[in-house]
Every structure is written in structure tokens, then in C-alpha cells.
Design a protein around this motif. Structure first.
Motif, mmCIF file in Angstrom:
data_model
loop_
_atom_site.group_PDB
_atom_site.id
_atom_site.type_symbol
_atom_site.label_atom_id
_atom_site.label_comp_id
_atom_site.label_asym_id
_atom_site.label_seq_id
_atom_site.Cartn_x
_atom_site.Cartn_y
_atom_site.Cartn_z
ATOM 1 N N LEU A 118 0.542 -1.065 -0.540
ATOM 2 C CA LEU A 118 0.293 -0.079 0.090
ATOM 3 C C LEU A 118 0.866 1.072 0.309
ATOM 4 N N GLU A 119 0.966 2.059 -1.147
ATOM 5 C CA GLU A 119 1.303 3.339 -0.949
ATOM 6 C C GLU A 119 0.597 4.421 -1.269
ATOM 7 N N PRO A 120 1.284 5.715 -0.316
ATOM 8 C CA PRO A 120 -0.092 6.342 0.121
ATOM 9 C C PRO A 120 0.950 7.718 -1.232
ATOM 10 N N LEU A 121 -0.719 8.432 -1.891
ATOM 11 C CA LEU A 121 0.181 8.903 -2.843
ATOM 12 C C LEU A 121 -0.002 10.756 -2.535
ATOM 13 N N PRO A 122 0.422 11.489 -3.354
ATOM 14 C CA PRO A 122 0.066 12.658 -2.534
ATOM 15 C C PRO A 122 -0.654 13.162 -2.859
ATOM 16 N N ASP A 123 -1.989 12.658 -4.250
ATOM 17 C CA ASP A 123 -2.865 13.401 -3.889
ATOM 18 C C ASP A 123 -4.117 13.268 -3.228
ATOM 19 N N GLY A 124 -3.826 11.721 -2.431
ATOM 20 C CA GLY A 124 -4.406 11.317 -1.353
ATOM 21 C C GLY A 124 -5.159 10.208 -2.229
ATOM 22 N N TRP A 125 -5.322 9.417 -3.320
ATOM 23 C CA TRP A 125 -5.128 8.447 -3.482
ATOM 24 C C TRP A 125 -3.905 7.164 -2.657
ATOM 25 N N THR A 126 -4.633 5.749 -3.168
ATOM 26 C CA THR A 126 -3.379 4.740 -2.932
ATOM 27 C C THR A 126 -3.440 4.243 -3.720
ATOM 28 N N ARG A 127 -1.941 3.495 -3.653
ATOM 29 C CA ARG A 127 -2.050 2.209 -4.984
ATOM 30 C C ARG A 127 -1.173 1.355 -4.699
ATOM 31 N N ILE A 128 -2.584 0.354 -4.957
ATOM 32 C CA ILE A 128 -2.046 -1.444 -3.882
ATOM 33 C C ILE A 128 -1.532 -2.008 -5.474
ATOM 34 N N THR A 129 -0.692 -2.685 -4.578
ATOM 35 C CA THR A 129 0.091 -3.529 -5.549
ATOM 36 C C THR A 129 0.088 -5.345 -4.636
ATOM 37 N N PHE A 130 -0.696 -6.265 -5.579
ATOM 38 C CA PHE A 130 -1.269 -7.262 -4.779
ATOM 39 C C PHE A 130 -0.041 -8.404 -6.074
ATOM 40 N N GLN A 131 0.622 -9.169 -5.178
ATOM 41 C CA GLN A 131 1.489 -10.364 -5.959
ATOM 42 C C GLN A 131 1.360 -11.348 -5.382
ATOM 43 N N THR A 132 1.306 -13.131 -5.614
ATOM 44 C CA THR A 132 1.189 -14.082 -5.124
ATOM 45 C C THR A 132 2.403 -14.933 -6.593
ATOM 46 N N ALA A 173 0.821 -3.190 13.693
ATOM 47 C CA ALA A 173 -0.237 -2.223 13.202
ATOM 48 C C ALA A 173 -0.095 -0.983 14.051
ATOM 49 N N ALA A 174 -0.033 -1.590 15.282
ATOM 50 C CA ALA A 174 0.202 -0.769 16.334
ATOM 51 C C ALA A 174 1.348 0.264 15.605
ATOM 52 N N ASP A 175 2.101 0.301 15.925
ATOM 53 C CA ASP A 175 3.632 0.738 15.327
ATOM 54 C C ASP A 175 3.781 1.236 13.889
ATOM 55 N N ILE A 176 2.550 2.183 13.041
ATOM 56 C CA ILE A 176 2.510 2.326 12.152
ATOM 57 C C ILE A 176 2.148 3.874 11.607
ATOM 58 N N ARG A 177 3.096 4.520 10.908
ATOM 59 C CA ARG A 177 2.944 5.955 10.702
ATOM 60 C C ARG A 177 1.758 6.255 9.602
ATOM 61 N N LEU A 178 0.837 6.571 9.572
ATOM 62 C CA LEU A 178 0.145 7.122 8.985
ATOM 63 C C LEU A 178 0.345 8.603 8.440
ATOM 64 N N PRO A 179 0.080 8.669 6.761
ATOM 65 C CA PRO A 179 0.764 10.274 6.258
ATOM 66 C C PRO A 179 -0.890 10.854 6.628
ATOM 67 N N GLU A 180 -0.295 12.743 6.135
ATOM 68 C CA GLU A 180 -1.508 13.494 6.440
ATOM 69 C C GLU A 180 -2.451 13.276 5.112
ATOM 70 N N GLN A 181 -3.807 13.237 4.979
ATOM 71 C CA GLN A 181 -4.439 12.784 3.721
ATOM 72 C C GLN A 181 -4.745 14.199 3.377
ATOM 73 N N PRO A 182 -4.258 14.623 2.408
ATOM 74 C CA PRO A 182 -5.309 15.549 1.708
ATOM 75 C C PRO A 182 -6.690 15.279 0.754
ATOM 76 N N PRO A 183 -7.581 16.218 0.671
ATOM 77 C CA PRO A 183 -8.882 16.123 -0.428
ATOM 78 C C PRO A 183 -8.613 15.186 -1.495
ATOM 79 N N VAL A 184 -9.181 14.290 -1.179
ATOM 80 C CA VAL A 184 -8.605 13.721 -3.286
ATOM 81 C C VAL A 184 -10.127 14.524 -4.106
ATOM 82 N N THR A 185 -8.645 14.034 -5.503
ATOM 83 C CA THR A 185 -8.971 14.796 -6.498
ATOM 84 C C THR A 185 -9.843 14.561 -7.444
ATOM 85 N N SER A 186 -10.991 13.379 -7.117
ATOM 86 C CA SER A 186 -12.028 13.159 -7.545
ATOM 87 C C SER A 186 -13.141 12.680 -8.001
ATOM 88 N N GLN A 187 -13.712 12.033 -7.876
ATOM 89 C CA GLN A 187 -15.263 11.437 -7.992
ATOM 90 C C GLN A 187 -14.624 9.615 -7.193
#
Length: 235
Positions: free
Chosen positions: A154-168, A220-234
Motif C-alpha cells: 500500500l503506497e500513499p500518493l500525494p493526491d490522497g489516493w493509494t496505490r495497491i500492488t498484489f503479488q502472489t 499495526a500499532a507501530d505504523i505512521r499514517l500520512p496526512e490525508q489531503p482532499p481526494v482529487t476526483s469522484q
């Protein structure tokens, strides 16, 4: 296209280009942001190719974590999963995933041991899950998967979206028809990521802190969350 939307779109296209050039064979390229791209890669001696999917979603990383932590709800979105469970005696690192077989293949199950890591620079989170027989022996009516190596990144993106990569990578535990192996490797990432994105629209996953996760992910208790900007689309 305005500059506001041009930069996220360019970053999305560059991310697809980078993924396509690391040895994976492209199966499906997303037509637009929010759609799923998929890749496969042969694994010597294994009938099922390793598979990868990627999607960018208009939700914060915490919403994706909430979906991932809701283990009993996996049948609603994980490819061919018909049941999933956690037991207090196993600890929060273990879960059992039961997979519905596609004829002529029998049902499978796997005990997964999971751990979580966070990149301190980007704040991206990766959940690693591997097959384990530590807490439950093989069960009647199921073929136990001898190997599974799975990640959700899970990668936080600058515009408030998240990039998810799933690999198996998965060893199915016995021979399966070539057509079925191909079906699994091409459909699993597409079905799973589309389903995950649909689950993220559910208000119950729109939480504000890791304390509200349906079930606690390891570390999970140790993670840091990014500040969340407004999402840029519907959505």
C-alpha cells in the motif's frame, strides 16, 4: 487536462511502465486510473505462474488496511475464497484461508503467517503472508497448499489516493490442468483487486485510526499514517 490532474496521471503511467519492465509479462493494462493492470511470470517447476496486479484507488491507505484486516470478509472479494478464519489461540499473525476448487481440482486451504513492514521514508506499508503449518495440521476435505508467498503493498500518493500492488506465488499441491493454471494466474489478481476496491467503498472501512481496524494486523500499532489531503476526483 488541468495541471491538478496531469501530475497524478503522469505518475500513474510511469508506475505502470516501471512495473512492465522488471521481468513480468503484461496481461492487462488499465485504460484509466482506477482500473487494474495485471502481469504474470513463470516459476520453474510450478504449473501456476506467479501473478501481480496493481490499481490506484481514491481512498486513504488506512481504508485499504481496514479491508485487509477484516479476515472473515475475504470471501466477499478474494479470488475463489469461500471461507476465512482467525482463532484467538493462533495469535494475530495467523489465519486460515479456504479456497474453493475449480473442477476437477479439489478444495484447498492454507494457514498464512503474516507480518507488516513500513518504509520510513515513503510510509508505504507491505503485508507479507507465507504458508505455515504451525497452528493447524491438514484438515479433512482440503488439500493443504505446500507453499504460498503473498504480498499486499500500500503506497500513499500525494493526491490522497493509494496505490495497491498484489503479488502472489502459490504451489497448488499437485497437478492441475494447464487451462486452469492459466485461468488462475490471469484472473486472480484482476478479480481480487476489483473486489478489494469495491469493498473500500463501504463506510465501515472509512476509519480514522489503526485502533478502529476490524482486526489488528501484526505490528499495526507501530505504523505512521500520512496526512490525508482532499481526494482529487469522484469515487
Amino acid at each position: 487536462m488541468s495541471r491538478r490532474f496531469l501530475v497524478p496521471a503522469l505518475l500513474w503511467m510511469l508506475s505502470l511502465h516501471a512495473t512492465a519492465n522488471d521481468g513480468w509479462e503484461s496481461i492487462r493494462q488499465a485504460d484509466e486510473r482506477g482500473d487494474v493492470s495485471t502481469w504474470v511470470r513463470p516459476v520453474e517447476g510450478n504449473p501456476i505462474k506467479a501473478f501481480r496486479g496493481q490499481v490506484e484507488v481514491p481512498y486513504p491507505m488506512l481504508t485499504a488496511m481496514a479491508v485487509l484486516s477484516d479476515i472473515p470478509n475475504f470471501p466477499a472479494w478474494v479470488f475463489q475464497c469461500h471461507a476465512a478464519e482467525m482463532r484467538e489461540a493462533w495469535g494475530k499473525e495467523h489465519a486460515r484461508i479456504m479456497i474453493k476448487g475449480i473442477w476437477p481440482v479439489s478444495d484447498r486451504d492454507v494457514i498464512v503467517h503474516s507480518r507488516l513492514e513500513q518504509d520510513p521514508a515513503t510510509l508505504a506499508i507491505t503485508v507479507y503472508s507465507k504458508a505455515s503449518d504451525e497452528v493447524l495440521p491438514p484438515q479433512e476435505g482440503y488439500v493443504r497448499l505446500p507453499a504460498l508467498d503473498n504480498i499486499f503493498r500500500l503506497e500513499p500518493l500525494p493526491d490522497g489516493w493509494t496505490r495497491i500492488t498484489f503479488q502472489t506465488f502459490v504451489d497448488p499441491g499437485g497437478s492441475i490442468p494447464a487451462w486452469l493454471a492459466n485461468f488462475v494466474s490471469t484472473r486472480a489478481p484482476l478479480t481480487t483487486l476489483r473486489g478489494m476496491k469495491e469493498q473500500m467503498a463501504n463506510e465501515k472501512y472509512h476509519i480514522r485510526s489503526v485502533d478502529e481496524l476490524p482486526f489488528t494486523l501484526p505490528d499495526a500499532a507501530d505504523i505512521r499514517l500520512p496526512e490525508q489531503p482532499p481526494v482529487t476526483s469522484q469515487r
